[in-house]
Design an enzyme around this catalytic site. Structure first.
Site: not given
Ligand code: TGC
Ligand code: FAD
Length: 387
Positions: A138, A243, A283, A340, A367, A387
């Site tokens: 959260p 991811l 157009q 739209d 994601e 970041f």
């Molecule tokens: P960072 O220092 O960059 O990396 C830590 C370690 O991870 C490795 N790594 C990766 N490995 C595989 N794939 C990637 N994309 C990777 N990115 C980094 C990296 O090499 C390192 O490995 P090691 O061996 O050196 O330890 O980590 P950071 O803390 O600086 O993170 C950077 C950042 C912001 C990019 C990362 O935290 C991030 O991607 N944040 C976004 C989180 C996110 O996407 N959450 C998604 C949750 S799941 C979801 O949303 C499901 S929705 C699904 C659906 O309904 O379809």
């Molecule tokens: P925050 O991280 O709080 O971000 C808030 C705002 O800050 C965003 O605009 C972001 O871009 C911005 N921001 C962040 N960092 C920076 C920076 N360094 N500089 C400037 N701006 C920044 N997660 C799971 O683990 N499993 C799931 O199955 C899953 N399913 C999902 C399904 C739905 C419908 C939704 C909406 C989300 C789901 N998620 C899931 C969570 C999703 O991955 C997160 O919502 C997403 O990663 C963003 O996190 P947050 O919502 O906490 O936003």
């Protein structure tokens, strides 16, 4: 030969026979089984769970994993096409398949023990066991390194405390792949539904992904055996590796959503007569439609090349970030433009554009938000972590 408005660069000719067959099969499923019901599901805020057995029987769950675990053993491009055709129906269905395949089956396959693979993968491929993936918390999903959920070793067990937020499939799931901080870094655990102290609460009032289940998960001294820990990964690279798999599929999905919107807007604007001529004969409408086709074509080329790199084993996470950013932005912009072009008719779920536009608000956020992916590319270009 006339060009297809949805495939101006003849991407289809670049597909293998198997890839075309996969696309056609899923396209038929979407046309016959998804499109007739999905508008109503969205209205009702209902995930069409009745479609899961058919999705499973088509081999769409864990489709890239090996056949020895009951999966289809398809290549990455086929997985992408599955995502595209499902999301042409609705992002919620593609989300279901992404989570099951890339976020739950993949970590069991990639990080699990052989016993865990054999225990779970065949039943997950058959749709008998549904998974969810708990990473986001959260207090801030973009920064999962800062997770508070933790697991403490207690004899032969682990005790998990914490919470997860926005979890797709949360209330549907039989198992959750839960990422928790431990004394040895972040680790993944398989938590089964019904384990004492584990609860899921569905998130209501969503205006996006309404045909998908989204939940909060709570862990109050949840005890799981060592056998439920994924033994072969430690650290943030574990969940981030999952991811990368899911984001790859998500680069394809929005192409389907955008095609659905363009299709609808083309038909509507050809029939809608204003000021004595069809809207499509103006157009400005043609420039807008042409720009949509241009952006869809670029997205198709990006995803196909990404898929070929993935199949060659050379795909980099930064390339996935660029495509996820580009293709989600493309689709949300096109869905809004199409809404739209439909005028007032565009605001109801009788038409697809508003549903896709609203869904894309989630797809562009989950994601990794657009900003997160932009900063990944910025870091790659400059070598400086912003970041
Ligand atoms: P960072 O220092 O960059 O990396 C830590 C370690 O991870 C490795 N790594 C990766 N490995 C595989 N794939 C990637 N994309 C990777 N990115 C980094 C990296 O090499 C390192 O490995 P090691 O061996 O050196 O330890 O980590 P950071 O803390 O600086 O993170 C950077 C950042 C912001 C990019 C990362 O935290 C991030 O991607 N944040 C976004 C989180 C996110 O996407 N959450 C998604 C949750 S799941 C979801 O949303 C499901 S929705 C699904 C659906 O309904 O379809
Ligand atoms: P925050 O991280 O709080 O971000 C808030 C705002 O800050 C965003 O605009 C972001 O871009 C911005 N921001 C962040 N960092 C920076 C920076 N360094 N500089 C400037 N701006 C920044 N997660 C799971 O683990 N499993 C799931 O199955 C899953 N399913 C999902 C399904 C739905 C419908 C939704 C909406 C989300 C789901 N998620 C899931 C969570 C999703 O991955 C997160 O919502 C997403 O990663 C963003 O996190 P947050 O919502 O906490 O936003």
């Amino acid at each position: 030969m006339a060009l297809s408005p949805y495939d101006l660069f003849d991407i289809r000719s670049q597909l293998s026979e198997e890839e075309r067959a996969v696309q056609e099969t899923v396209a038929r499923f979407t046309n016959e089984r998804v499109l007739p019901i999905i508008g109503e599901c969205f209205d009702q805020g209902r995930f069409p769970k009745e479609l899961v057995p058919e999705i499973a029987s088509l081999g769409l769950l864990g489709s890239s994993l090996p056949e020895e675990y009951g999966c289809a053993g398809l290549n990455a491009v086929s997985y992408g096409l599955i995502c595209q055709e499902l999301e042409r129906g609705d992002s919620g269905l593609r989300s279901f398949v992404s989570v099951q395949s890339s976020l739950c089956m993949y970590p069991i396959y990639a990080y699990g023990s052989e016993e865990q693979r054999r225990q779970w993968l065949p039943r997950m491929a058959a749709g008998e066991v549904i998974g969810c993936f708990g990473l986001t918390e959260p207090h801030g999903g973009s920064d999962p390194a800062n997770m508070k959920t933790h697991a403490r070793k207690d004899g032969g067990d682990w005790v998990i405390n914490g919470s997860k937020m926005w979890i797709t499939n949360g209330n549907l799931a039989d198992i959750a792949i839960v990422w928790a901080q431990t004394d040895e870094g972040i680790q993944g655990f398989i938590v089964e539904k019904g384990t004492p102290g584990f609860t899921a609460q569905e998130i209501k009032h969503k205006m996006s992904l309404r045909a998908s289940v989204t939940s909060a998960l709570y862990f109050d001294n949840v005890r799981v055996p060592e056998a439920n820990r994924l033994p072969n990964v430690k650290g943030l690279k574990g969940p981030l590796g999952c991811l990368t798999q899911a984001r790859y599929g998500i680069t394809w999905g929005p192409i389907g959503a955008a095609i659905a919107c363009l299709d609808e807007a083309l038909n509507y604007s050809k029939e809608r007569v204003l000021f004595g001529r069809p809207v499509a004969a103006t157009q400005s409408a043609q420039i807008r439609l042409a720009d949509m086709a241009r952006r869809i074509t670029l997205a198709q080329l990006l995803s196909l090349q990404l898929g070929r790199l993935k199949d060659a084993g050379t795909m980099q996470p930064q390339q996935v970030s660029l495509a996820k950013w580009n293709n989600c932005r493309m689709a949300i912009d096109i869905a809004r433009e199409c809404r739209d072009l439909l005028g007032g008719a565009g605001i109801t779920t009788e038409h697809v554009a508003i549903r896709h536009a609203l869904n894309m608000e989630s797809v562009i956020t989950y994601e990794g938000t657009e900003t997160v992916h932009q900063l990944v590319i910025g870091r790659e270009l400059t070598g400086i972590n912003a970041f």
